[in-house]
Design an enzyme around this catalytic site. Structure first.
Site, PDB file in Angstrom:
ATOM      1  N   HIS A 244      -5.188   0.863 -13.406  1.00 20.87           N
ATOM      2  CA  HIS A 244      -4.934  -0.530 -13.760  1.00 20.87           C
ATOM      3  C   HIS A 244      -3.869  -0.713 -14.850  1.00 20.87           C
ATOM      4  CE1 HIS A 244      -9.097  -1.994 -12.071  1.00 20.87           C
ATOM      5  NE2 HIS A 244      -8.303  -1.495 -11.141  1.00 20.87           N
TER       6      HIS A 244
ATOM      7  N   TYR B  62       4.500   0.204  -3.679  1.00 26.03           N
ATOM      8  CA  TYR B  62       4.318  -0.872  -4.666  1.00 26.03           C
ATOM      9  C   TYR B  62       5.679  -1.295  -5.219  1.00 26.03           C
ATOM     10  CZ  TYR B  62      -0.430   1.151  -4.605  1.00 26.03           C
ATOM     11  OH  TYR B  62      -1.652   1.646  -4.226  1.00 26.03           O
TER      12      TYR B  62
ATOM     13  N   SER C 192       0.870  -1.176   0.000  1.00 25.53           N
ATOM     14  CA  SER C 192       0.000   0.000   0.000  1.00 25.53           C
ATOM     15  C   SER C 192       0.904   1.222   0.000  1.00 25.53           C
ATOM     16  CB  SER C 192      -0.874  -0.025   1.263  1.00 25.53           C
ATOM     17  OG  SER C 192      -1.503   1.224   1.451  1.00 25.53           O
ATOM     18  N   ARG C 193       0.331   2.365  -0.427  1.00 26.38           N
ATOM     19  CA  ARG C 193       1.107   3.607  -0.316  1.00 26.38           C
ATOM     20  C   ARG C 193       1.320   3.948   1.149  1.00 26.38           C
ATOM     21  NH1 ARG C 193      -2.840   7.476  -3.297  1.00 26.38           N
ATOM     22  NH2 ARG C 193      -4.189   6.251  -1.966  1.00 26.38           N
TER      23      ARG C 193
ATOM     24  N   ASP D  40     -18.022   0.264 -13.458  1.00 24.98           N
ATOM     25  CA  ASP D  40     -17.943  -0.379 -12.151  1.00 24.98           C
ATOM     26  C   ASP D  40     -18.964  -1.502 -11.975  1.00 24.98           C
ATOM     27  OD1 ASP D  40     -16.401  -0.059  -9.571  1.00 24.98           O
ATOM     28  OD2 ASP D  40     -18.460  -0.329  -8.883  1.00 24.98           O
TER      29      ASP D  40
ATOM     30  N   LYS E 116     -11.626  -5.598 -12.180  1.00 21.20           N
ATOM     31  CA  LYS E 116     -12.435  -4.958 -13.216  1.00 21.20           C
ATOM     32  C   LYS E 116     -12.737  -3.540 -12.791  1.00 21.20           C
ATOM     33  CE  LYS E 116     -15.887  -4.333 -11.417  1.00 21.20           C
ATOM     34  NZ  LYS E 116     -16.276  -3.593 -10.183  1.00 21.20           N
TER      35      LYS E 116
HETATM   36  N1  LIG Z   1     -14.707  -7.947  -7.894  1.00 21.14           N
HETATM   37  C1  LIG Z   1     -15.532  -7.235  -7.139  1.00 21.14           C
HETATM   38  O1  LIG Z   1     -16.538  -7.720  -6.649  1.00 21.14           O
HETATM   39  C2  LIG Z   1     -15.199  -5.819  -6.874  1.00 21.14           C
HETATM   40  C3  LIG Z   1     -15.894  -5.123  -5.885  1.00 21.14           C
HETATM   41  C4  LIG Z   1     -15.513  -3.823  -5.608  1.00 21.14           C
HETATM   42  C5  LIG Z   1     -14.508  -3.230  -6.328  1.00 21.14           C
HETATM   43  N2  LIG Z   1     -13.866  -3.914  -7.329  1.00 21.14           N
HETATM   44  C6  LIG Z   1     -12.806  -3.293  -8.117  1.00 21.14           C
HETATM   45  O2  LIG Z   1     -11.649  -3.184  -7.331  1.00 21.14           O
HETATM   46  C7  LIG Z   1     -10.971  -1.962  -7.610  1.00 21.14           C
HETATM   47  C8  LIG Z   1     -10.746  -1.220  -6.293  1.00 21.14           C
HETATM   48  O3  LIG Z   1     -12.001  -0.967  -5.693  1.00 21.14           O
HETATM   49  P1  LIG Z   1     -12.093  -0.617  -4.119  1.00 21.14           P
HETATM   50  O4  LIG Z   1     -13.525  -0.400  -3.829  1.00 21.14           O
HETATM   51  O5  LIG Z   1     -11.327  -1.612  -3.341  1.00 21.14           O
HETATM   52  O6  LIG Z   1     -11.339   0.795  -4.118  1.00 21.14           O
HETATM   53  P2  LIG Z   1     -10.861   1.686  -2.900  1.00 21.14           P
HETATM   54  O7  LIG Z   1     -11.097   0.977  -1.610  1.00 21.14           O
HETATM   55  O8  LIG Z   1     -11.457   3.033  -3.069  1.00 21.14           O
HETATM   56  O9  LIG Z   1      -9.294   1.848  -3.197  1.00 21.14           O
HETATM   57  C9  LIG Z   1      -8.452   0.717  -3.221  1.00 21.14           C
HETATM   58  C10 LIG Z   1      -7.012   1.157  -3.152  1.00 21.14           C
HETATM   59  O10 LIG Z   1      -6.678   1.895  -4.314  1.00 21.14           O
HETATM   60  C11 LIG Z   1      -5.754   2.923  -4.018  1.00 21.14           C
HETATM   61  N3  LIG Z   1      -6.375   4.221  -4.268  1.00 21.14           N
HETATM   62  C12 LIG Z   1      -7.646   4.613  -3.973  1.00 21.14           C
HETATM   63  N4  LIG Z   1      -7.826   5.911  -4.312  1.00 21.14           N
HETATM   64  C13 LIG Z   1      -6.645   6.328  -4.836  1.00 21.14           C
HETATM   65  C14 LIG Z   1      -6.197   7.577  -5.362  1.00 21.14           C
HETATM   66  N5  LIG Z   1      -6.989   8.647  -5.406  1.00 21.14           N
HETATM   67  N6  LIG Z   1      -4.926   7.651  -5.811  1.00 21.14           N
HETATM   68  C15 LIG Z   1      -4.108   6.584  -5.778  1.00 21.14           C
HETATM   69  N7  LIG Z   1      -4.480   5.373  -5.279  1.00 21.14           N
HETATM   70  C16 LIG Z   1      -5.733   5.254  -4.820  1.00 21.14           C
HETATM   71  C17 LIG Z   1      -5.474   2.798  -2.524  1.00 21.14           C
HETATM   72  O11 LIG Z   1      -4.330   1.968  -2.407  1.00 21.14           O
HETATM   73  P3  LIG Z   1      -3.277   2.149  -1.202  1.00 21.14           P
HETATM   74  O12 LIG Z   1      -3.736   1.208  -0.157  1.00 21.14           O
HETATM   75  O13 LIG Z   1      -1.982   1.802  -1.811  1.00 21.14           O
HETATM   76  O14 LIG Z   1      -3.337   3.579  -0.784  1.00 21.14           O
HETATM   77  C18 LIG Z   1      -6.702   2.103  -1.991  1.00 21.14           C
HETATM   78  O15 LIG Z   1      -6.463   1.409  -0.799  1.00 21.14           O
HETATM   79  C19 LIG Z   1     -11.834  -1.204  -8.617  1.00 21.14           C
HETATM   80  O16 LIG Z   1     -11.296  -1.348  -9.916  1.00 21.14           O
HETATM   81  C20 LIG Z   1     -13.197  -1.889  -8.535  1.00 21.14           C
HETATM   82  O17 LIG Z   1     -13.901  -1.931  -9.753  1.00 21.14           O
HETATM   83  C21 LIG Z   1     -14.194  -5.199  -7.582  1.00 21.14           C
END
Ligand SMILES: NC(=O)c1ccc[n+]([C@@H]2O[C@H](COP(=O)([O-])OP(=O)(O)OC[C@H]3O[C@@H](n4cnc5c(N)ncnc54)[C@H](OP(=O)(O)O)[C@@H]3O)[C@@H](O)[C@H]2O)c1
Length: 324
Positions: free
Chosen positions: A77, A56, A34-35, A174, A95
């Site tokens: 991504h 990373y 994580s950052r 999304d 995704k």
């Molecule tokens: N398969 C599924 O069921 C499912 C469900 C939900 C989401 N997803 C996918 O998973 C991905 C992440 O979703 P999430 O809901 O987990 O996201 P999130 O909690 O908002 O963010 C995940 C991580 O991404 C990095 N990040 C977030 N905002 C950032 C920014 N402004 N600048 C730089 N890095 C940032 C951070 O990493 P660090 O910890 O390094 O700071 C954060 O911990 C998306 O592409 C989404 O479509 C999939």
């Protein structure tokens, strides 16, 4: 052999993957990056991963890491896939796979050039129910299919990555990808005409949309996706001899087939699952051990095709994303 698995981005969905790794015996929960080191450490401790990294780059420099799961917002991504592949790591990326089809073509070509696995974490494609759905679609249980409807929505617009265009916000990329995946499993990808209407927010992203696909066969599909309201998540397929209902196109629960008298003639239930992510993990482990650069259930061509479709759908809305 159990591959060393690392999570890149310790946010929301990383929790579910951490739980999956801990509760299954498919890969070795090795590292979280994580950052923010404390966020990585917390997730690593919670799910029994060996190491935590505060960047990373540090994680990618660790030669013991075999497979990296990218769990960050969509806009990151493509560049993160490239970073991982250039560091010699296999990749499973959340995704939507990338932000557009050009990026998808570029990263899949790089994976093939490097001889490394690159897989999209579009989990319903790997589930046993995906095979059930394909077999159903190829069969004649409801006769010639004329139409299909599918929806997915959650009231999640308040989350930054869903309303911020610079992070790839909006409903289509999304949640829309799930009904699109369902439609693709049933009707294929020979879409000849796309009509859509979207409601854009003040930040310029799509909060919800209705999409109609017409296929070479003459069949039509109608899709609704939203980040502002919950929906019943159903998929329904209409044929000349009956119809079929699928519970939850986000995580298939059942397939129920009805005849023209609305009598239930067949029901298939989704087998019990750990979290539902175990199938994509197992597919990655199998692909790596066979030296494959893609997973047969979710090949590169599929990811590119889905991104092409989403590019075409949002083009008339004037919705563009930054390319990082
Ligand atoms: N398969 C599924 O069921 C499912 C469900 C939900 C989401 N997803 C996918 O998973 C991905 C992440 O979703 P999430 O809901 O987990 O996201 P999130 O909690 O908002 O963010 C995940 C991580 O991404 C990095 N990040 C977030 N905002 C950032 C920014 N402004 N600048 C730089 N890095 C940032 C951070 O990493 P660090 O910890 O390094 O700071 C954060 O911990 C998306 O592409 C989404 O479509 C999939």
């Amino acid at each position: 052999m159990k591959y060393n698995f690392a999570i890149l981005g310790a946010g929301s969905i990383a929790q579910r993957m951490g739980e999956t790794v801990q509760k299954t015996d498919i890969v070795n929960g090795y590292a979280v990056a994580s950052r923010d080191l404390s966020r990585a450490q917390k997730l690593a401790d919670k799910y029994g991963f060996d190491k935590a990294y505060g960047s990373y780059d540090e994680m990618l420099a660790d030669p013991a890491v075999d497979l990296v799961y990218i769990a960050t917002p969509h806009v990151f991504h493509a560049s993160q896939i490239e970073q991982c592949l250039r560091a010699g790591k296999h990749v499973l990326c959340e995704k939507s796979f990338t932000i557009n089809a050009d990026q998808a073509r570029r990263v899949t070509a790089l994976a093939q050039e490097k001889g490394l696995l690159l897989a999209e974490a579009i989990w319903p494609r790997y589930m046993p129910m995906a095979k059930t759905l394909r077999e159903f679609a190829a069969g004649d249980k409801i006769g010639k299919i004329h139409s299909l409807t599918a929806n997915l929505g959650y009231p999640v617009y308040h989350r930054e990555r869903l309303h911020d265009r610079s992070l790839g916000g909006g409903a289509l990329l999304d949640v829309g990808i799930y009904p699109l995946t369902f439609v693709s499993l049933i009707l294929g990808d020979e879409v000849t005409e796309i009509c859509s209407s979207a409601k854009l927010s003040e930040t310029g992203v799509d909060t919800f949309e209705n999409i109609v696909f017409t296929y070479a066969s003459g069949a039509q599909a109608s899709i609704f996706s939203s980040v502002t309201c919950p929906t019943d998540r159903r998929g329904v397929v209409y044929g000349e001899k009956g119809y079929a209902e699928v519970g939850n196109v986000n995580n298939y629960e059942y397939l129920r087939i009805y005849n023209t008298d609305h009598e239930l003639i067949e029901e298939t239930l989704c087998p019990p699952q750990v979290t539902g992510f175990e199938y994509e993990l197992a597919a990655c482990a199998e692909a790596i051990s066979n030296g494959w650069t893609q997973c047969p259930d979710a090949p590169h061509e599929m990811s590119i095709t889905m991104m092409e479709l989403m590019d075409k759908i949002r083009s008339p809305w004037g919705l563009e994303y930054p390319e990082l």
